[in-house]
Design an enzyme around this catalytic site. Structure first.
Site, PDB file in Angstrom:
ATOM      1  N   LYS A 227      38.084  30.622  44.980  1.00 43.73           N
ATOM      2  CA  LYS A 227      37.017  31.145  44.112  1.00 43.73           C
ATOM      3  C   LYS A 227      37.609  31.839  42.895  1.00 43.73           C
ATOM      4  CE  LYS A 227      35.888  33.681  47.535  1.00 43.73           C
ATOM      5  NZ  LYS A 227      35.308  34.632  48.494  1.00 43.73           N
ATOM      6  N   THR A 260      28.598  42.732  40.815  1.00 49.85           N
ATOM      7  CA  THR A 260      29.213  41.589  41.500  1.00 49.85           C
ATOM      8  C   THR A 260      29.761  41.963  42.882  1.00 49.85           C
ATOM      9  OG1 THR A 260      31.302  42.037  40.411  1.00 49.85           O
ATOM     10  CG2 THR A 260      29.869  40.399  39.365  1.00 49.85           C
ATOM     11  N   GLY A 262      29.955  41.957  46.536  1.00 52.78           N
ATOM     12  CA  GLY A 262      29.377  41.150  47.607  1.00 52.78           C
ATOM     13  C   GLY A 262      29.223  39.676  47.259  1.00 52.78           C
ATOM     14  N   THR A 263      29.749  39.260  46.102  1.00 47.68           N
ATOM     15  CA  THR A 263      29.601  37.839  45.730  1.00 47.68           C
ATOM     16  C   THR A 263      30.298  36.919  46.738  1.00 47.68           C
ATOM     17  OG1 THR A 263      31.431  38.223  44.212  1.00 47.68           O
ATOM     18  CG2 THR A 263      29.250  38.028  43.231  1.00 47.68           C
ATOM     19  N   GLY A 264      31.498  37.333  47.178  1.00 45.65           N
ATOM     20  CA  GLY A 264      32.271  36.493  48.100  1.00 45.65           C
ATOM     21  C   GLY A 264      31.569  36.342  49.444  1.00 45.65           C
ATOM     22  N   CYS A 265      31.097  37.494  49.985  1.00 45.96           N
ATOM     23  CA  CYS A 265      30.402  37.470  51.285  1.00 45.96           C
ATOM     24  C   CYS A 265      29.156  36.576  51.176  1.00 45.96           C
ATOM     25  CB  CYS A 265      29.945  38.870  51.690  1.00 45.96           C
ATOM     26  SG  CYS A 265      31.249  40.096  51.637  1.00 45.96           S
TER      27      CYS A 265
HETATM   28  N1  LIG Z   1      30.194  37.214  36.976  1.00 41.47           N
HETATM   29  C1  LIG Z   1      29.988  36.104  37.669  1.00 41.47           C
HETATM   30  N2  LIG Z   1      29.141  35.169  37.204  1.00 41.47           N
HETATM   31  C2  LIG Z   1      28.898  34.024  37.895  1.00 41.47           C
HETATM   32  N3  LIG Z   1      29.468  33.757  39.061  1.00 41.47           N
HETATM   33  C3  LIG Z   1      30.333  34.652  39.600  1.00 41.47           C
HETATM   34  C4  LIG Z   1      30.645  35.878  38.932  1.00 41.47           C
HETATM   35  N4  LIG Z   1      31.527  36.566  39.704  1.00 41.47           N
HETATM   36  C5  LIG Z   1      31.749  35.818  40.795  1.00 41.47           C
HETATM   37  N5  LIG Z   1      31.060  34.653  40.724  1.00 41.47           N
HETATM   38  C6  LIG Z   1      31.015  33.585  41.731  1.00 41.47           C
HETATM   39  O1  LIG Z   1      30.804  34.242  42.966  1.00 41.47           O
HETATM   40  C7  LIG Z   1      31.445  33.537  44.012  1.00 41.47           C
HETATM   41  C8  LIG Z   1      32.383  34.501  44.751  1.00 41.47           C
HETATM   42  O2  LIG Z   1      33.588  34.567  44.031  1.00 41.47           O
HETATM   43  P1  LIG Z   1      34.519  35.827  43.897  1.00 41.47           P
HETATM   44  O3  LIG Z   1      33.763  36.939  43.241  1.00 41.47           O
HETATM   45  O4  LIG Z   1      35.742  35.348  43.236  1.00 41.47           O
HETATM   46  O5  LIG Z   1      34.771  36.181  45.417  1.00 41.47           O
HETATM   47  P2  LIG Z   1      35.096  37.594  46.078  1.00 41.47           P
HETATM   48  O6  LIG Z   1      33.846  38.380  46.047  1.00 41.47           O
HETATM   49  O7  LIG Z   1      35.576  37.227  47.416  1.00 41.47           O
HETATM   50  O8  LIG Z   1      36.143  38.222  45.196  1.00 41.47           O
HETATM   51  C9  LIG Z   1      32.169  32.379  43.338  1.00 41.47           C
HETATM   52  O9  LIG Z   1      31.376  31.224  43.414  1.00 41.47           O
HETATM   53  C10 LIG Z   1      32.318  32.834  41.901  1.00 41.47           C
HETATM   54  O10 LIG Z   1      32.457  31.758  41.006  1.00 41.47           O
HETATM   55  C1  LIG Z   2      32.505  45.358  54.906  1.00 44.25           C
HETATM   56  C2  LIG Z   2      32.946  44.572  53.715  1.00 44.25           C
HETATM   57  N1  LIG Z   2      33.192  43.257  53.837  1.00 44.25           N
HETATM   58  C3  LIG Z   2      33.574  42.538  52.756  1.00 44.25           C
HETATM   59  C4  LIG Z   2      33.732  43.117  51.524  1.00 44.25           C
HETATM   60  C5  LIG Z   2      34.194  42.311  50.334  1.00 44.25           C
HETATM   61  O1  LIG Z   2      33.236  42.162  49.332  1.00 44.25           O
HETATM   62  P1  LIG Z   2      33.609  42.122  47.780  1.00 44.25           P
HETATM   63  O2  LIG Z   2      34.974  41.528  47.655  1.00 44.25           O
HETATM   64  O3  LIG Z   2      32.598  41.247  47.125  1.00 44.25           O
HETATM   65  O4  LIG Z   2      33.551  43.538  47.326  1.00 44.25           O
HETATM   66  C6  LIG Z   2      33.481  44.505  51.419  1.00 44.25           C
HETATM   67  N2  LIG Z   2      33.621  45.140  50.253  1.00 44.25           N
HETATM   68  N3  LIG Z   2      33.074  45.186  52.525  1.00 44.25           N
HETATM   69 MG   LIG Z   3      33.618  39.243  44.018  1.00 44.35          MG
END
Ligand SMILES: Nc1ncnc2c1ncn2[C@@H]1O[C@H](COP(=O)(O)OP(=O)(O)O)[C@@H](O)[C@H]1O
Ligand SMILES: Cc1ncc(COP(=O)(O)O)c(N)n1
Ligand SMILES: [Mg+2]
Length: 547
Positions: A227, A260, A262-265
């Site tokens: 991602k 942003t 919690g986007t990954g979860c």
């Molecule tokens: N500002 C943003 N605008 C659009 N999509 C986003 C944005 N930030 C993250 N994403 C999308 O959210 C999803 C989670 O990605 P990411 O944020 O890299 O994961 P994590 O939360 O694990 O760090 C991916 O599909 C990414 O492309």
């Molecule tokens: C309990 C828990 N699980 C997962 C994430 C990761 O989420 P993010 O990378 O989007 O902050 C988090 N912050 N807290």
């Molecule tokens: Mg993220």
């Protein structure tokens, strides 16, 4: 028995979806003595839980007290996509929009006990993992999955929160790699996590992300999604999916927002929910990415907390006037490109079930399917339609029902196609709600105008050529098609006598809103439906590139 409130007044058309529940003429709130012995009435507008098994995701993750990420995000994401979400909590975090203030890991044995409670009792389709705070917890999970296998495993290798706090130490890394990845269907690291998994390699470009996906793939999962949400200096948010052979870049605009967290979860939970509903991996990832993008967009100005990382609204659709029941995807006119319309007579002639006909058309590349089964009896048709809904959902191809609004409602199809002598489109809209696709057959300028006023999504225009599929159907020719296309504010699909020999000439007309061709005999009155569909698709593609 509790008294039942009186029916709310009839709402005007395009009222919100919840109000539609009360609009069905067959829903009566009165409790007659006889109804005491009957099963409870069902709302006819929504397919009931009895008809549709509830896709079930189990999330094994940490709790986020701020409710932006972790278990809380997972439950909201699954709910938004129509999946049930049970939860095994691996750790409790004290967390807010500033960062993570504390982590209290749940004892490994108790994680095991929670897993046993859920998996031994409930029918879980997909397990999704988030924060797994220790190697011991990973081992306990692997053991439970051996005992209680599920259809798919989605692993989000959460290690560091976006705020930079550690959620799973380096000692867990090896167990992740050695034990969990080999049983995972998909692993979804962000760039930082991908880097850590590969011994701190640096990842700056899309090409680096591809290489990382390839290396992680070698650790055993069936798919890897690296991602790029946190990739600096990119105006797009780009993720890279690798299936062992091909790379797919999923690209969307980067939404400018602080929210942003919690986007990954959320992304991983959406993938799990879609897989639980029966989607293919590519489709699940596409829906998930679109969901995150839409949720961020709708929440971009939300202010919760004072820190730099805010949560977003997973249930944004509830507030949207386009709120749709159970279907997230808005109608995409490009779906009209190769429109397969089934015919009961032809299926009989070739000794094919409706289901097999639809499967073959999708295999050949049909982009939308309509069940037009004029002679089928209702019960048989409904059973077949339900099976086709499953097939189409898992391929991301919309399924429409010809004429039969009742069948469309009962099988939760994506929409209906009606003709000029069927129920008017505005009445159909009243019954189906704003989220379903409605197509109307039109031959004239006035009919096209009316379809638009009535809230239809597209127009079927024909017969362009003479046809034997429909009796007493005047031929419009290219001139008639042109008149309707120019008059129409809606996308148009051409129909009537279209086949491999003339489809190219239709697409070459090049009217901007002429989005594709609908065919019956050209696909279904043939020995091999899949081959004919594939052939027609390539003819259409070539014609489009010429015009
Ligand atoms: N500002 C943003 N605008 C659009 N999509 C986003 C944005 N930030 C993250 N994403 C999308 O959210 C999803 C989670 O990605 P990411 O944020 O890299 O994961 P994590 O939360 O694990 O760090 C991916 O599909 C990414 O492309
Ligand atoms: C309990 C828990 N699980 C997962 C994430 C990761 O989420 P993010 O990378 O989007 O902050 C988090 N912050 N807290
Ligand atoms: Mg993220």
């Amino acid at each position: 028995m509790a008294s039942v409130p009186p029916l709310p007044p009839y709402r005007p058309r395009h009222s919100d979806a919840a109000a539609l529940l009360f609009r069905s003429p067959s829903f009566s709130p009165g409790v007659s003595p006889a109804s005491a012995t009957r099963p409870p009435r069902r709302f006819p507008v929504v397919a009931s839980a009895r008809d549709m098994p509830w896709p079930h995701v189990l999330t094994v993750a940490g709790s986020d007290s701020g409710a932006g990420a972790g278990i809380q995000a997972d439950i909201k994401a699954c709910a938004a996509l129509g999946a049930y979400c049970s939860s095994v909590i691996t750790a409790v975090t004290a967390q807010n929009t500033v960062g993570v203030q504390g982590v209290h890991a749940v004892p490994e044995e108790f994680v095991g006990e929670q897993l046993r409670s859920v998996l031994s009792d409930m029918s879980v389709d997909v397990v999704k993992t988030g924060m797994l705070p220790s190697a011991g917890v990973v081992k306990v999970l692997c053991e439970s999955l051996r005992k209680f296998p599920v259809k798919a495993l989605v692993v989000d290798p959460v290690m560091v929160s976006t705020s930079g706090d550690t959620l799973s130490g380096p000692s867990t890394l090896a167990t992740y790699r050695d034990e969990l990845f080999s049983v995972a269907d998909i692993v979804t690291p962000n760039v930082k996590e991908a880097s850590k998994l590969l011994g701190d390699v640096s990842l700056h470009t899309i090409s680096d992300m591809r290489n990382a996906a390839e290396s992680i793939y070698k650790l055993g999962p069936k798919y890897v999604l690296v991602k790029g949400g946190d990739m600096p200096d990119s105006s797009d948010a780009i993720d890279v999916l690798f299936d062992g052979k091909e790379f797919t870049e999923l690209r969307g605009p980067r939404i400018k927002t602080r929210n942003t967290h919690g986007t990954g979860c959320t992304l991983a939970s959406c993938i799990a929910a879609e897989l639980a509903k029966g989607a293919t991996m590519l489709h699940a990832v596409q829906v998930a990415k679109k969901f995150v993008e839409s949720a961020l967009y709708h929440s971009k100005d939300l202010v919760i907390g004072n820190g730099p990382q805010g949560p977003f609204d997973h249930l944004f659709e509830l507030k949207s006037p386009l709120y749709k029941m159970g279907s997230l995807q808005k109608f995409n006119p490009d779906n009209l490109f190769l429109y397969a319309v089934t015919d009961s007579g032809m299926n009989k002639k070739w000794d094919r079930s409706i289901k097999d006909a639809v499967k073959a058309a999708i295999e050949g590349g049909a982009t939308i399917v309509q069940l037009r089964e004029k002679d089928a009896d209702t019960r048989e048709f409904l059973e077949a339609a339900k099976a086709c809904v499953q097939i189409c959902k898992s391929s991301g191809v919309p399924l429409l029902i010809n004429d039969r609004i009742d069948v469309a409602l009962a099988c939760n199809a994506d929409g209906v196609h009606v003709g000029q002598s069927d129920m008017p489109a505005w009445e159909v809209r009243e019954l189906l709600g704003p989220g379903k696709i409605i197509g109307v057959s039109c031959k004239t300028l006035d009919q096209a105008e009316q379809a638009w006023k009535d809230g239809a999504d597209y127009i079927g225009c024909g017969g362009v050529f003479p046809t034997t599929t429909k009796k007493n159907n005047p031929t419009l020719g290219f001139e008639g098609l042109r008149t309707v296309c120019l008059a129409s504010k809606l996308p148009v699909v051409a129909i009537g006598g279209i086949n491999a020999g003339n489809a190219g000439s239709v697409m070459e007309l090049g009217f901007p809103n002429l989005k594709g061709v609908a065919v019956v005999s050209a696909l279904f009155d043939q020995e091999c439906v899949a081959i004919e569909t594939r052939n027609l698709r390539s003819i259409l593609k070539n014609a489009c590139s010429r015009s």
